[in-house]
Design an enzyme around this catalytic site. Structure first.
Site, mmCIF file in Angstrom:
data_model
loop_
_atom_site.group_PDB
_atom_site.id
_atom_site.type_symbol
_atom_site.label_atom_id
_atom_site.label_comp_id
_atom_site.label_asym_id
_atom_site.label_seq_id
_atom_site.Cartn_x
_atom_site.Cartn_y
_atom_site.Cartn_z
ATOM 1 C CD GLU A 112 50.660 46.328 39.057
ATOM 2 O OE1 GLU A 112 50.663 45.626 37.969
ATOM 3 O OE2 GLU A 112 49.904 46.573 39.720
ATOM 4 C CG HIS B 65 45.375 77.570 37.362
ATOM 5 N ND1 HIS B 65 45.467 79.400 37.400
ATOM 6 C CD2 HIS B 65 45.666 77.417 35.662
ATOM 7 C CE1 HIS B 65 45.407 79.404 36.308
ATOM 8 N NE2 HIS B 65 46.282 78.515 35.477
ATOM 9 C CE LYS C 205 46.411 40.349 43.001
ATOM 10 N NZ LYS C 205 46.062 39.611 42.054
HETATM 11 O O1 PA5 Z 1 49.556 44.722 35.589
HETATM 12 C C1 PA5 Z 1 48.606 43.836 35.830
HETATM 13 O O2 PA5 Z 1 49.024 42.641 35.910
HETATM 14 C C2 PA5 Z 1 47.743 44.117 37.226
HETATM 15 O O3 PA5 Z 1 47.422 45.394 37.361
HETATM 16 C C3 PA5 Z 1 46.512 43.057 36.806
HETATM 17 O O4 PA5 Z 1 46.213 43.870 35.297
HETATM 18 C C4 PA5 Z 1 45.050 43.166 37.220
HETATM 19 O O5 PA5 Z 1 45.487 42.820 38.868
HETATM 20 C C5 PA5 Z 1 44.272 42.519 37.075
HETATM 21 O O6 PA5 Z 1 44.153 41.098 37.151
HETATM 22 P P1 PA5 Z 1 43.064 40.263 36.027
HETATM 23 O O7 PA5 Z 1 43.934 41.025 34.329
HETATM 24 O O8 PA5 Z 1 43.896 38.987 36.252
HETATM 25 O O9 PA5 Z 1 42.420 40.801 36.572
#
Ligand code: PA5
Length: 463
Positions: free
Chosen positions: A294, A323, A436
């Protein structure tokens, strides 16, 4: 301190087509790295820079709050249930698996020194949720809803299911068994928590989900489970101090970030395999995969140019995946950099008994599982370099809060430095927004009607 060995990424070991002239590259990039590290440390206290995660190790207030709450509820709950996804779950999963005694949830309460069992629900599979809710005694369960945004569909749908079930079973008392970890001011969960009167904890401003493990997101569950919070914050602080060094020759996060970056852009090795040689560190790979993917997988760079960059993280486990995946890593495309995580001293020493000496397995008798683990890690590393495959090795003297915190914090700094080298923003994730929006549209959220129409069209025309 954890140590870092990069010699098997050097061209002297794996050849010039697959390795880097590390001395030369460190010298070439010394000024740029110095500027990146200085810049990160200069900007870290400024609002809006998304760098508050660099200050989490120093937040005595958070440490105090989580410890105080843990002491207050000591002995009240048999189970902790964390609802969260992505950055709100992966750090907690990684650290608790590393630091709690293995098979924690199967131990007796005495063996757990009276601390609760821990369950993370980071998926919405109806079968696993239903089954878990059947197992838990909700009267004795503390539910921690963690979402920074406060409206993540997966987490909030889980929360709605669990809250409804708790209310039916506990009556009005259910409110004492739910806590919320979310943004200080905004978001639906914040609003609900205030209406409902839940105890709340804060995901601080300018700390993205994947950089939030050392905020209350992680520290609260750790404290509830008896994990030493001070050991963790001491590990972060010592590592932070070491990583403030702007000299690449003395900064392992900078060295590792640069090696990963150059392996990708110069040598086409755009796959990062994370391979801990420890089952307890298995979920560090999951946490790392999110952090790496990310943070660095971006279509646009900081100048608005379309670049479509980012290494692909792959999770592996030593020795298990010797393995499974090593055949590919040794002989398949030479497009990977393999990161080993090694542990110098395991908590246990396990002797292999001297039996079956008259058979082909007799040579194992009298050795330890520890010897075997080390021999396998070493032989895999050497074999990979025989095949001209570059590897890096991070070594923890032992698995404890101090060193695990160092490792994770070092990877966070590494991601931030790598982001600067790729010239991308490592703290946003625009690529997850579109799906989303489609989910909201499909589930009938108000304001997403147009999106729903275009989605229906696309779905019906898809082959
Ligand atoms: O790194 C990030 O920002 C995302 O992976 C969020 O942690 C994830 O989408 C969950 O978001 P939230 O904490 O708003 O529920």
């Amino acid at each position: 301190m954890i140590t870092f060995d990069c010699k098997n990424a050097d061209s002297l070991v794996v050849g010039i087509e697959n390795g880097l002239n590390l001395e030369q590259e460190f010298n070439n990039y010394a000024d740029q790295i110095e500027a990146i590290i200085s810049d990160l440390n200069k900007r870290k206290d400024k609002p809006g820079q998304k760098l508050q995660w660099m200050n989490l190790g120093y937040s005595e207030e958070t440490a105090w709050y989580v410890k105080e709450y843990a002491a207050m509820v000591d002995g009240r709950f048999d189970d902790i249930l964390v609802l969260g996804i992505g950055g709100s779950a992966l750090g907690g999963i990684a650290v608790t698996n590393a630091l709690l005694r293995p098979y924690w949830n199967l131990l007796s309460k005495e063996q757990r020194n009276g601390f609760p069992r821990i369950f993370f629900l980071d998926n919405i599979d109806p079968d696993t949720i239903s089954s878990l809710l059947d197992i838990l005694d909700l009267k004795k369960t503390l539910v921690n809803v963690i979402t920074k945004s406060g409206d993540t569909v997966e987490t909030m749908s889980q929360y709605m299911v669990v809250k409804d079930r708790m209310e039916k079973e506990l009556g009005d008392d259910y409110r004492k068994n739910i806590i919320a970890t979310t943004d200080m001011r905004t978001g639906i969960l914040r609003q609900i928590a205030e209406q409902e009167g839940y105890k709340t904890f804060v995901v601080p401003d300018d700390v993205g989900g994947r950089y939030s493990v050392f905020s209350a997101v992680g520290l609260l569950p750790f404290a509830l489970l008896g994990i030493d919070i001070d050991e963790i914050t001491n590990g972060i602080k010592d590592m932070d101090l070491a990583l403030k060094n702007t000299d690449i020759h003395k900064n392992i996060a900078a060295q590792s970030a640069l090696i990963h970056y150059l392996m990708d852009v110069k040598l086409g090795k755009n796959i990062t395999v994370m391979m801990p040689y420890s089952s307890r560190l298995q979920y560090v790979s999951d946490w790392f995969a999110q952090l790496w993917a990310e943070s660095l997988g971006k279509s646009e760079n900081n100048d608005g140019v379309h670049v479509h960059v980012g290494p692909t993280p792959v999770k592996a486990l030593g020795v298990t995946d010797q393995h499974s995946q090593i055949q590919l890593y040794n002989e398949g495309p030479n497009n990977k950099l393999i990161d080993f995580i090694r542990v110098e001293n395991f908590d246990s020493e396990l002797q292999i008994p001297k039996i079956f000496e008259y058979t082909g397995i007799g040579y194992l008798g009298g050795k330890t599982m520890n010897d075997l683990m080390n021999a396998e890690a070493e032989s895999t590393r050497v074999t990979l370099s025989d095949y001209s495959r570059p590897t890096l090795t991070f070594t923890l003297p032992k698995i404890d809060g101090y060193h695990v915190a160092q490792l994770l914090y070092m990877f966070e700094v590494q991601a931030a430095i790598a982001g600067a080298l790729y010239n991308v923003n490592p703290f946003n994730q625009p690529g997850v927004e579109q799906s989303k929006n489609y989910i909201y549209a499909l589930m009938g959220r108000a304001g997403y009607e147009e999106s729903a129409k275009s989605l229906q069209l696309k779905m019906s025309s898809a082959v």
